[in-house]
Enzyme design. Structure first.
Site, PDB file in Angstrom:
ATOM      1  N   HIS A  64      39.291  46.717  75.063  1.00 35.53           N
ATOM      2  CA  HIS A  64      39.081  45.554  74.202  1.00 35.53           C
ATOM      3  C   HIS A  64      40.246  45.459  73.228  1.00 35.53           C
ATOM      4  CE1 HIS A  64      37.410  48.962  71.928  1.00 35.53           C
ATOM      5  NE2 HIS A  64      37.951  48.331  70.897  1.00 35.53           N
ATOM      6  N   GLU A 100      44.504  47.813  63.867  1.00 35.29           N
ATOM      7  CA  GLU A 100      43.659  48.706  63.077  1.00 35.29           C
ATOM      8  C   GLU A 100      44.522  49.842  62.542  1.00 35.29           C
ATOM      9  OE1 GLU A 100      39.935  49.293  65.558  1.00 35.29           O
ATOM     10  OE2 GLU A 100      39.371  47.924  63.927  1.00 35.29           O
TER      11      GLU A 100
HETATM   12  S1  B30 Z   1      36.865  51.571  69.106  1.00 36.22           S
HETATM   13  O1  B30 Z   1      37.751  51.737  70.217  1.00 36.22           O
HETATM   14  O2  B30 Z   1      36.885  52.637  68.138  1.00 36.22           O
HETATM   15  N1  B30 Z   1      37.222  50.230  68.353  1.00 36.22           N
HETATM   16  C1  B30 Z   1      32.672  51.416  70.714  1.00 36.22           C
HETATM   17  C2  B30 Z   1      33.711  51.835  71.527  1.00 36.22           C
HETATM   18  C3  B30 Z   1      35.010  51.858  71.036  1.00 36.22           C
HETATM   19  C4  B30 Z   1      35.260  51.471  69.729  1.00 36.22           C
HETATM   20  C5  B30 Z   1      34.236  51.046  68.918  1.00 36.22           C
HETATM   21  C6  B30 Z   1      32.919  51.028  69.425  1.00 36.22           C
HETATM   22  C7  B30 Z   1      31.279  51.443  71.240  1.00 36.22           C
HETATM   23  O3  B30 Z   1      31.054  51.834  72.362  1.00 36.22           O
HETATM   24  N2  B30 Z   1      30.288  51.037  70.425  1.00 36.22           N
HETATM   25  C8  B30 Z   1      28.885  51.114  70.739  1.00 36.22           C
HETATM   26  C9  B30 Z   1      28.480  50.210  71.810  1.00 36.22           C
HETATM   27  N3  B30 Z   1      28.554  48.801  71.454  1.00 36.22           N
HETATM   28  C10 B30 Z   1      29.054  48.233  72.645  1.00 36.22           C
HETATM   29  C11 B30 Z   1      29.383  46.802  72.683  1.00 36.22           C
HETATM   30  O4  B30 Z   1      29.126  46.187  73.683  1.00 36.22           O
HETATM   31  O5  B30 Z   1      30.017  46.162  71.731  1.00 36.22           O
HETATM   32  C12 B30 Z   1      27.285  48.312  71.003  1.00 36.22           C
HETATM   33  C13 B30 Z   1      27.265  48.025  69.573  1.00 36.22           C
HETATM   34  O6  B30 Z   1      28.284  47.543  69.010  1.00 36.22           O
HETATM   35  O7  B30 Z   1      26.270  48.223  68.879  1.00 36.22           O
HETATM   36 CU1  B30 Z   1      29.029  45.922  69.942  1.00 36.22          CU
HETATM   37 ZN    ZN Z   2      38.598  49.041  69.164  1.00 30.46          ZN
END
Ligand code: B30
Ligand code: ZN
Length: 280
Positions: A94, A106
């Site tokens: 993403h 970030e």
């Molecule tokens: S990051 O790369 O540090 N920005 C997640 C993975 C990577 C990063 C941040 C968050 C993650 O897996 N979060 C939990 C799962 N999410 C998944 C989603 O579909 O997007 C659920 C949620 O937050 O509660 Cu919205």
């Molecule tokens: Zn991220």
């Protein structure tokens, strides 16, 4: 509260600690990287990213970014080497970006913000699933790649073409046969440190691997690679703005439209952590 958090004044990074106290924890991300304070570590191995294009599954507007999801039931798309031990599987990638070109990343380097940052998210296969890995100190590894402006990138074309179909929160569409390695820069030199998810739940489970070299391709190169008609679909318009990313919405269909921009968390305190460099 499934997704009460966001990037507005009312629910943005300054408010996250109310629901997620770990926001003030000892290993939060992102950070400002100060290259002169990073320690070269000759024991750091080369990064090995092996991605199978057929693992790409779908693309989703999750209301805070868009993500491309991968099938992760075998070891066919993996990250090994670098600072990590064992095998980590690719789960999704993403982006984070700004409302204008002067912000959006970030991580920062010497306080400098890039207009966009790509995150390739992997989980440690010593745990049974992404969900279980996400709460372990060595559960996740995210490769961060800065995007530099002034360059249209034909490798992103397929991603950008798909954004039209996922303009609003909750929308998704199939996204098949994509080689994520094409998004990587030529050099895989990196900085690494122990950190966290940069969005709630802000779990302190991420080995961060931030590539030194941003991705960029010159507009001149692109002119030679793709027909003029397709140029309007690229992430740079004639003024060099990332129009495509910025046309996504935080909001759902039928809600008052709110552009998906400035979906980044600012740098967090280092709190004595060491940043290591794979290069001199
Ligand atoms: S990051 O790369 O540090 N920005 C997640 C993975 C990577 C990063 C941040 C968050 C993650 O897996 N979060 C939990 C799962 N999410 C998944 C989603 O579909 O997007 C659920 C949620 O937050 O509660 Cu919205
Ligand atoms: Zn991220």
């Amino acid at each position: 509260m499934a997704h009460g958090w966001g990037y507005l004044t009312t629910n943005g990074p300054e408010k996250w600690a109310e629901d997620f106290p770990v926001a003030n924890g000892p290993r939060q991300s992102p950070i400002n990287i100060v290259p002169r304070e990073a320690q070269y570590d000759s024991s750091l191995k080369a990064l090995k990213l092996k991605y199978d294009p057929s693992n790409a599954k779908g693309i989703l507007n999750n209301g805070h970014s868009f993500q491309v999801d991968f099938v992760d039931d075998t070891d066919s798309s993996t990250l090994t080497g670098g600072p990590i031990t064992g095998t980590y599987r690719l789960k999704q990638f993403h982006f984070h970006w700004g409302a204008s070109d002067d912000r959006g990343s970030e991580h920062t380097v010497n306080g400098i913000k890039f207009p966009c940052e790509l995150h390739l998210v992997h989980w440690n296969t010593k745990y049974p699933s992404f969900g279980e890995a996400a709460s372990q100190p060595d559960g996740l590894a995210v490769v961060g790649v800065f995007l530099k402006i002034g360059a249209a990138n034909p490798r992103l074309q397929k991603v950008l073409d798909a954004l039209d179909a996922i303009k609003t929160k909750g929308k998704q569409t199939t996204f098949a046969n994509f080689d994520a390695t094409t998004l990587l820069p030529a050099s895989l030199h990196y900085w690494t440190y122990d950190g966290s998810l940069t969005t709630p739940p802000l779990l302190e489970s991420v080995t961060w691997i931030v590539l030194k070299e941003p991705i960029s391709v010159s507009p001149a190169q692109v002119l030679t690679l793709i027909p003029r008609l397709l140029l309007s679909l690229l992430y740079h318009d004639k003024k060099g703005k990332m129009v495509m990313f910025r046309s996504l919405l935080f909001t759902g269909e039928g809600d008052a439209p709110c552009c998906m921009v400035d979906n980044y968390r600012p740098p967090q305190p280092l709190k004595g952590r060491l940043v290591r460099a794979s290069f001199r």
